[in-house]
Design an enzyme around this catalytic site. Sequence first.
Site, PDB file in Angstrom:
ATOM      1  N   HIS A 138      78.003  89.199  25.244  1.00  0.00           N
ATOM      2  CA  HIS A 138      78.941  88.530  25.209  1.00  0.00           C
ATOM      3  C   HIS A 138      78.997  87.280  26.986  1.00  0.00           C
ATOM      4  O   HIS A 138      80.540  87.507  27.540  1.00  0.00           O
ATOM      5  CB  HIS A 138      79.341  88.146  24.323  1.00  0.00           C
ATOM      6  CG  HIS A 138      79.594  87.645  22.786  1.00  0.00           C
ATOM      7  ND1 HIS A 138      79.676  85.714  22.750  1.00  0.00           N
ATOM      8  CD2 HIS A 138      79.206  88.379  21.788  1.00  0.00           C
ATOM      9  CE1 HIS A 138      79.682  86.343  20.994  1.00  0.00           C
ATOM     10  NE2 HIS A 138      79.729  87.812  20.449  1.00  0.00           N
ATOM     11  N   ASP A 143      83.373  86.510  22.007  1.00  0.00           N
ATOM     12  CA  ASP A 143      83.683  87.698  21.750  1.00  0.00           C
ATOM     13  C   ASP A 143      84.785  87.147  21.103  1.00  0.00           C
ATOM     14  O   ASP A 143      85.893  87.553  20.572  1.00  0.00           O
ATOM     15  CB  ASP A 143      83.297  89.115  21.800  1.00  0.00           C
ATOM     16  CG  ASP A 143      83.399  88.918  23.932  1.00  0.00           C
ATOM     17  OD1 ASP A 143      83.349  87.984  23.630  1.00  0.00           O
ATOM     18  OD2 ASP A 143      83.652  90.725  23.414  1.00  0.00           O
ATOM     19  N   TYR A 333      75.516  67.117  26.169  1.00  0.00           N
ATOM     20  CA  TYR A 333      77.656  67.130  25.081  1.00  0.00           C
ATOM     21  C   TYR A 333      77.969  66.141  26.047  1.00  0.00           C
ATOM     22  O   TYR A 333      78.161  65.906  27.521  1.00  0.00           O
ATOM     23  CB  TYR A 333      77.758  68.540  26.321  1.00  0.00           C
ATOM     24  CG  TYR A 333      77.814  69.432  25.285  1.00  0.00           C
ATOM     25  CD1 TYR A 333      76.707  69.592  23.848  1.00  0.00           C
ATOM     26  CD2 TYR A 333      77.399  71.350  25.641  1.00  0.00           C
ATOM     27  CE1 TYR A 333      75.651  70.645  23.229  1.00  0.00           C
ATOM     28  CE2 TYR A 333      76.982  72.448  24.789  1.00  0.00           C
ATOM     29  CZ  TYR A 333      75.951  71.669  23.716  1.00  0.00           C
ATOM     30  OH  TYR A 333      75.703  72.994  22.954  1.00  0.00           O
ATOM     31  N   GLU A 406      92.406  92.483  27.922  1.00  0.00           N
ATOM     32  CA  GLU A 406      92.522  92.640  26.458  1.00  0.00           C
ATOM     33  C   GLU A 406      94.060  92.352  26.418  1.00  0.00           C
ATOM     34  O   GLU A 406      94.308  91.401  25.584  1.00  0.00           O
ATOM     35  CB  GLU A 406      92.350  93.500  25.496  1.00  0.00           C
ATOM     36  CG  GLU A 406      91.119  93.428  25.853  1.00  0.00           C
ATOM     37  CD  GLU A 406      90.092  94.717  25.040  1.00  0.00           C
ATOM     38  OE1 GLU A 406      90.556  96.008  25.105  1.00  0.00           O
ATOM     39  OE2 GLU A 406      88.726  95.025  24.233  1.00  0.00           O
TER      40      GLU A 406
END
Length: 432
Positions: A138, A143, A333, A406
């Site tokens: 990832h 994630d 895109y 995190e």
Amino acid sequence: MLRIIRIGAFTVAYAVAASAPASAQDASILHAQLDELAAAINDDVVAWRRDVHANPELGMQEFRTAGLVAEHLRSLGIDVETGVGGTGVVGVLRGGRPGPTVALRADMDGLPVTELADVPFASKVRAEWQGREVGVMHACGHDNHVAILMGVASVLAGMRGDLPGTVKFLFQPAEEGPGGAAPMIADGAMEGVNAVFGLHVFPTPVGTIAYRTGGMLAAADGLRIVVRGVQTHGAMPWGGVDPIVTSAQIINGLQTVVSRQVDLTNSAAIVTIGQIEGGNRGNIIPDTVLMIGTIRTLDPDIRERVHERVRRLAESIAAANGAEAEVTIDRGYPVTVNDPALTNRMVPTLRRVAGEGAQVLPASTGAEDFSYFAEEAPGLFIGLGVGADDPSLVHPNHSPYFYADERALPIGVRALASLAVDFLTGNPISQE
Ligand SMILES: [Zn+2]
Ligand SMILES: [Zn+2]
């Protein structure tokens, strides 16, 4: 409740005043409830993120991740549809009161990168990619997006009785290619949606939120030019048509598309030739030259203009030399456009969540297929900083060392949940 007006393709729920906006007091009760639920789910969000990080899957192969997501949404009493646009998952949470529909999006795919980040949950997964065995990681941080949106589902399910309207959770496959947004839309994922929000993690300072109005991320289009001349001896160039000299003129000419033919006060644009192939001996003029490049633009109109000018310029220069240029532009895109009215309306929400950490970000010339969702309804795509304080841990997206702090996860959960709640309730701006 909000009144909804349709103007062209856009639903402008916010342009007309909400007839009965919630009071500032109601809003702060909802916000307090939201923050409490987000804090309560944070340990789970961290655990999901580590689990998904340790088990990354390449685009359109996100079977385990989609299964995890679907099971979690079902456990919350959310209606779930799987196999949307490939391996995509759509969850529909109906609030206790009628109102508009807001969509929240997370992408689920990893990249063919062998992880070198020093974390206990580092990926050891290997898979086949383009005929080769590769590590999977990832490395773009998706994630985090999956875990954050799972957390948001928990938060909003916990407040469903107070929600005036519907929340759609869009877990999409294959953002890194070939693209999961467009097939999900083809499968009806954006039907009835009045606004769409998404976020992406970047190695900017942890917990900061970046936003801007208009073009946020670029359209990325592939460029291929084949210049056809007539082969001849290098000592007798008059006997043929030289595609090498013609290509040199085209490459120089292409520099004037952006510098002379684009309104750069609107936004930036880029035309790059990154590969050129032609000839195999110094004294032979070949008959063809191949050039491959990329075009990046941050405004849909400028995108069309650059395409047209690149074609015209290459074809005309070739014709002036008696050669021919075959120009192929592969549309990638589109531009990720943050709807200005929606963005301006949601800025106080971002400020409530991130305080001074909510900042206007320069546009990025990377690309994102969130852009397709934002073509279906007004959209806002924000950046979430996950860069660690320790500079040795800060690496760009797609790096094998990409590391996410995190501490950003609860900010991401509060940001997306608050965007949804404030949009549905008519954005009662608290006077904090
Ligand atoms: Zn990426
Ligand atoms: Zn990404």
